[in-house]
Scaffold this motif. Structure first.
Motif, PDB file in Angstrom:
ATOM      1  N   THR B 349       0.835  -1.205   0.000  1.00  0.00           N
ATOM      2  CA  THR B 349       0.000   0.000   0.000  1.00  0.00           C
ATOM      3  C   THR B 349       0.869   1.256   0.000  1.00  0.00           C
ATOM      4  N   ASP B 350       2.178   1.062  -0.257  1.00  0.00           N
ATOM      5  CA  ASP B 350       3.080   2.230  -0.234  1.00  0.00           C
ATOM      6  C   ASP B 350       4.021   2.204  -1.433  1.00  0.00           C
ATOM      7  N   ASN B 351       3.443   1.942  -2.609  1.00  0.00           N
ATOM      8  CA  ASN B 351       4.208   1.989  -3.853  1.00  0.00           C
ATOM      9  C   ASN B 351       5.358   0.982  -3.888  1.00  0.00           C
ATOM     10  N   GLY B 352       5.173  -0.128  -3.203  1.00  0.00           N
ATOM     11  CA  GLY B 352       6.154  -1.199  -3.320  1.00  0.00           C
ATOM     12  C   GLY B 352       7.284  -1.164  -2.312  1.00  0.00           C
ATOM     13  N   TRP B 353       7.241  -0.222  -1.364  1.00  0.00           N
ATOM     14  CA  TRP B 353       8.314  -0.202  -0.357  1.00  0.00           C
ATOM     15  C   TRP B 353       8.174  -1.375   0.597  1.00  0.00           C
ATOM     16  N   THR B 354       6.962  -1.631   1.036  1.00  0.00           N
ATOM     17  CA  THR B 354       6.751  -2.771   1.933  1.00  0.00           C
ATOM     18  C   THR B 354       5.604  -3.619   1.402  1.00  0.00           C
ATOM     19  N   TRP B 355       5.637  -4.901   1.735  1.00  0.00           N
ATOM     20  CA  TRP B 355       4.610  -5.842   1.257  1.00  0.00           C
ATOM     21  C   TRP B 355       4.069  -6.629   2.433  1.00  0.00           C
ATOM     22  N   LYS B 356       2.775  -6.883   2.411  1.00  0.00           N
ATOM     23  CA  LYS B 356       2.154  -7.704   3.460  1.00  0.00           C
ATOM     24  C   LYS B 356       1.460  -8.879   2.809  1.00  0.00           C
ATOM     25  N   ASP B 357       1.488 -10.015   3.497  1.00  0.00           N
ATOM     26  CA  ASP B 357       0.755 -11.179   2.992  1.00  0.00           C
ATOM     27  C   ASP B 357      -0.737 -10.966   3.160  1.00  0.00           C
ATOM     28  N   ALA B 358      -1.471 -11.141   2.067  1.00  0.00           N
ATOM     29  CA  ALA B 358      -2.931 -11.039   2.145  1.00  0.00           C
ATOM     30  C   ALA B 358      -3.506 -12.374   2.598  1.00  0.00           C
ATOM     31  N   ASN B 359      -4.740 -12.333   3.116  1.00  0.00           N
ATOM     32  CA  ASN B 359      -5.452 -13.576   3.456  1.00  0.00           C
ATOM     33  C   ASN B 359      -6.006 -14.185   2.182  1.00  0.00           C
ATOM     34  N   LEU B 360      -5.839 -15.498   2.038  1.00  0.00           N
ATOM     35  CA  LEU B 360      -6.360 -16.183   0.858  1.00  0.00           C
ATOM     36  C   LEU B 360      -7.641 -16.921   1.212  1.00  0.00           C
ATOM     37  N   GLN B 361      -8.674 -16.719   0.391  1.00  0.00           N
ATOM     38  CA  GLN B 361      -9.949 -17.414   0.622  1.00  0.00           C
ATOM     39  C   GLN B 361      -9.776 -18.906   0.401  1.00  0.00           C
ATOM     40  N   GLN B 362     -10.296 -19.694   1.338  1.00  0.00           N
ATOM     41  CA  GLN B 362     -10.223 -21.157   1.245  1.00  0.00           C
ATOM     42  C   GLN B 362     -11.567 -21.723   0.781  1.00  0.00           C
ATOM     43  N   PRO B 363     -11.633 -22.887   0.146  1.00  0.00           N
ATOM     44  CA  PRO B 363     -10.459 -23.628  -0.327  1.00  0.00           C
ATOM     45  C   PRO B 363      -9.861 -22.966  -1.566  1.00  0.00           C
TER      46      PRO B 363
END
Lengths: 218, 464
Positions: B349-363
Motif C-alpha cells: 500500500t506504499d508503492n512497493g516499499w513494503t509488502w504484506k501477505d494477504a489472506n487467501l480465501q479457502q479452499p
C-alpha cells in the motif's frame, strides 16, 4: 452391509462382469467394430459409429498434409473475380486489408523490423491453413457458401498476389500442399507435449526453445 | 428484426446503462460508425430493467429470478475498434465477489457476430481420426457418463494487452465514459464451476492409436472455431463440459457442450464442440499461426504458448471506484495461474516499499481465481497500491519491466512517462499472456487511477 451386496443393481454387476472378461472379449469387440455400426464406448455402452454423412460434414479441418482436402481446383485468374465480389469489402482491392480486418498481401521482409506486417504472404507457414480458413469461416455473413473450386481459386489468388505462385498455377489437392510458403521456417519448433503441472513452467518455453530453434532454422 | 439482433441490442443497452449514458458503444472504423455494416451494433437506449425482478413480482417473475433493481453492474460491451471483429463482453471485475463469476457476467470473446442457438437433441460429439473405435455421442449419452465438477478460470490470451490499453484510451478520447481499466483492459477473465465428462474417459474408451499426439477440436459455431490441443493435456485435465455454475452452459459459453482446457489460453476452450479428431501433429490452424503467436525482434516467432502465467489484480479499490474518505477499507482482489494453486499474494500500500501477505480465501482451487483480502487504513494521502502473487511451484508474477526482460528486452529504466506508450509498442512484450503487476494510484480526493506505467520507473521493488 451383507444385505446391500445381495441387492446390488444389475447394472453394477454387468459392469463388473464385462471388466472381468474384457481381455477375453477384446477380439470379439474388435471384429464387431470393424465395418459395422456396432461400436460403443466400452463399459458404459453408449455412442455409435459415425455415419458417412457425419464424417463428410465434420472431418473437414485441413491439416498440413492436406489429407482432408476435397477434389476440385482453381487458379488465381478464376479467384480474381470471386475476390472482387466477396472479399474486397474487408480485405481491400489488393488484399491490403481494411482496418480492423487483416491484410492478406505484402509484408515480405518486414518481420524483423519494428514495422512488421504480418500477412498471409509474409507470415503464414502453411498454404493449407489459408484453404482451411476460407473453407470453414469465410466470407463472414455467408460462411460455407463457397464450393471447393471457389476455395482453391481464392487461395490461388492470395498466393499469386503475394508472388508465391504464378497466376496460371492450378491449385488442387496435390499442388496446394507442395506450395513453399516464404515463412515456412519462421517459427520456433513446436513445443514439447504439455507436461503435467509440476514439470511445466510458464514463459520459459520461449527461452528454452530459442537456441535450438536458431540452429534448426539455418 | 430477429431475436438474435434483439439480444445484441440488449448487450448495448447494458453497456450504456452502466454509465447512465447512451454514448459510445459503437465501434468506429476510419471515423465511421460500424452500425450500418455490423448487424446488431445499434445505438441502444438505457434499459434499467435488465435482469431485474419487477417491484411487485408475481410467482411467474420468480421462476427464473432476477436481481434487485438497485443492482446495475453489467458486463460491458467491447471497447474500441476491436469490437467490429466479433462479439465481446467484459466481466465487471470491479464488482466481483468471491471467486465465482455469475454466468451473466462471464466474459465473451468471439470472432463471430452471431450466436448459434443449438438444439441439444440434435447436437452430437464425434471422436475420430487415429482411434480404434470412432464414435458419435448424443448429449443424452454424454450426460449419462461419470462426471466431474471443477472450479476453473478462463482468460482470453489478449487480456491486459497493449491493444486493449490503446482501445480504452481511444474510447476515452472519443468521449466514452463507461469504461475503466479494471474492466476494459483486464475484464477478459472469469471463473466458474464447470461440470462435464473428463475427456480422458472418452479418449480411453475410443482407444487412441499409437502415434497420435494432438487433437483437433472443432465447434459448430458460425465461424467453425477449431484448435489443435496436445494429447497429453487432453489426458490430464480437460473436461467436455455441459454445466456452468449449477445450470446448463449459457449459449455465449458454448451451449450445449464445450471444451474446458484448464489453465490454457481461452482460445483453446472450443465452444459448441462437435468434433474431436486425433492426429499426429498440430494442424497450424488460423488461430495458431496468425493471431496467438509471438513475433520476436529477430523476425522469428513462437507459437503454441498456451499457459497463463501467475497473475493478480486488486479489484477493490480500482479505477472504477472512488473512496469517500480516509479510514478503513478491505483491499480485495483475485489471483490465478495456469499452473497449480496460488500459494501467496502480497499487497503493497506504499508503492512497493513494503509488502504484506494477504489472506487467501479457502479452499484454494488449482487453475482458478483465488480471492485475497487485506485490511487497510487509508490515511488520506496519495499512494500506490498493488498486488503480486506466487504459485505453489514458486512462479512469481512479474512487473511490467520484468515481463519485458522475460521476453528478451534489455532496455533499462527510467523511461520518461511521455515515451511509455512507444516503449511498450516497441518492446518485446507479447501481445498475449500478459500478467504484469497492476498498480493503482490512490489520489488524495479518493479517486483511483491506473498506474501501470509506474512499474517502468525506478521502484524499490524492481532491482536495478
Amino acid at each position: 452391509m451383507g444385505a446391500s451386496k445381495t441387492h446390488c443393481t444389475t447394472r453394477y454387476c454387468r459392469i463388473r462382469i464385462s471388466l472381468a472378461k474384457a481381455n477375453f472379449l477384446l477380439p470379439v469387440m474388435a471384429l464387431l467394430a470393424c465395418g459395422t455400426a456396432m461400436a460403443q464406448l466400452p463399459i458404459y455402452n453408449v455412442g455409435r459409429t459415425p455415419t458417412e454423412a457425419e464424417l463428410r460434414t465434420w472431418d473437414n479441418v485441413v491439416g498440413p498434409d492436406g489429407k482432408e482436402l476435397p477434389p476440385g481446383s482453381g487458379t488465381a485468374k478464376e479467384g480474381a473475380t470471386l475476390y472482387a465480389a466477396k472479399c474486397v469489402a474487408c480485405h481491400g482491392k489488393d488484399g491490403e486489408g481494411v482496418f480492423p480486418y487483416r491484410a492478406l498481401v505484402g509484408g515480405r521482409g518486414t518481420l524483423n523490423t519494428p514495422a512488421a506486417n504480418l500477412t498471409v504472404g509474409s507470415y503464414t507457414p502453411y498454404a493449407t491453413t489459408i484453404w482451411d480458413f476460407i473453407n470453414r469461416a469465410m466470407p463472414q455473413y455467408a460462411e460455407r457458401t463457397l464450393s471447393p473450386d471457389d476455395v482453391y481459386a481464392l487461395t490461388a489468388w492470395i498466393l499469386a498476389k503475394n508472388g508465391i505462385i504464378k497466376e496460371t498455377d492450378v491449385m488442387d489437392k496435390n499442388t496446394l500442399v507442395q506450395v513453399q510458403m516464404p515463412n515456412r521456417h519462421g517459427f520456433y519448433p513446436d513445443p514439447p507435449q504439455a507436461a503435467p503441472d509440476k514439470n511445466r513452467s510458464w514463459l520459459p518455453y520461449w527461452n528454452q526453445a530459442k537456441p535450438a530453434a536458431k540452429s534448426a532454422a539455418k | 428484426m430477429n431475436s438474435k439482433l434483439s439480444d445484441r441490442r440488449g448487450f448495448l443497452k447494458r453497456g450504456a446503462a452502466l454509465a447512465g449514458l447512451a454514448v459510445g458503444s459503437i465501434p468506429f472504423v476510419n471515423g465511421k460508425a460500424l452500425a450500418s455494416v455490423t448487424p446488431g451494433l445499434i445505438k441502444g437506449e438505457v434499459d434499467t430493467k435488465l435482469g431485474v425482478t419487477p417491484d411487485e413480482p408475481t410467482i411467474q417473475d420468480l421462476l427464473y429470478g432476477g436481481r434487485s433493481s438497485y443492482e446495475k453492474t453489467v458486463a460491458i460491451d467491447s471497447i474500441g475498434r476491436l469490437g467490429a471483429l466479433g462479439l465481446r463482453n467484459l466481466t465487471p471485475l470491479q464488482d466481483s465477489i468471491g471467486v465465482i463469476t455469475p454466468a451473466s457476467f462471464h466474459y465473451l470473446v468471439s470472432r463471430d457476430l452471431k450466436l448459434p442457438n443449438i438444439d441439444p437433441r440434435e447436437h452430437t460429439l464425434m471422436i475420430h481420426g487415429m482411434v480404434d473405435r470412432p464414435l458419435t455421442f448424443t448429449m443424452e449419452e454424454i450426460k449419462r457418463l461419470p462426471s466431474v465438477s471443477r472450479v476453473y478460470f478462463l482468460e482470453c490470451t489478449g487480456n491486459s494487452g497493449l491493444a486493449h490499453y490503446k482501445s480504452l484510451l481511444g474510447d476515452m478520447k472519443r468521449g466514452r465514459k463507461d469504461v475503466t481499466v479494471i474492466q476494459g483492459v483486464h475484464g477478459r477473465t472469469s471463473t466458474s464451476e464447470w461440470t462435464g465428462v473428463p475427456l480422458s474417459l472418452l479418449l480411453k474408451g475410443v482407444g487412441v492409436q499409437k502415434g497420435a499426439s494432438w487433437l483437433i477440436a472443432e465447434g459448430s459455431d458460425i465461424g467453425r472455431h477449431a484448435k489443435s490441443i496436445p494429447l497429453t493435456k487432453a489426458m490430464d485435465d480437460v473436461i467436455v463440459a455441459y454445466g456452468q455454475n449449477g445450470e446448463a452452459i449459457r449459449r455465449e459459453q458454448g451451449y450445449p457442450l464445450r471444451l474446458l482446457v484448464p489453465g490454457f489460453q481461452g482460445v483453446c476452450n472450443v465452444k459448441f464442440v462437435r468434433s474431436i479428431k486425433l492426429v499426429d501433429k498440430p494442424y497450424y490452424l488460423r488461430p495458431e499461426i496468425s493471431a496467438y503467436t509471438n513475433l520476436h525482434p529477430d523476425g522469428m516467432a513462437t507459437w503454441y504458448e498456451s499457459q497463463v502465467g501467475p497473475k493478480s489484480l486488486i479489484t477493490f479499490p480500482s479505477d472504477a471506484h472512488k473512496l469517500p474518505g480516509r479510514g478503513f477499507y478491505e483491499i480485495s482482489g483475485i489471483a490465478w495461474c495456469g499452473r497449480g494453486k496460488i500459494s501467496r499474494v502480497e499487497v503493497s500500500t506504499d508503492n512497493g516499499w513494503t509488502w504484506k501477505d494477504a489472506n487467501l480465501q479457502q479452499p484454494i482451487f488449482s487453475k482458478a481465481w483465488t480471492r485475497f483480502r487485506l485490511p487497510w487504513n487509508w490515511d488520506g494521502t496519495e499512494t500506490v497500491i498493488m498486488s503480486r502473487c506466487t504459485n505453489e511451484y514458486g512462479d512469481i508474477q512479474p512487473t511490467m519491466l520484468e515481463l519485458a526482460k522475460l521476453w528478451g528486452d534489455d532496455r533499462t529504466p527510467p523511461i520518461p512517462a511521455s515515451e511509455i506508450e512507444q516503449w511498450w509498442e516497441t518492446s518485446s512484450i507479447s501481445e498475449f499472456l500478459n500478467n504484469p503487476i497492476q498498480p493503482w494510484r490512490v489520489k488524495p480526493d479518493g479517486s483511483i487511477q491506473d498506474a501501470l506505467y509506474n512499474t517502468l520507473l525506478p521502484n524499490p521493488y524492481f532491482p536495478g
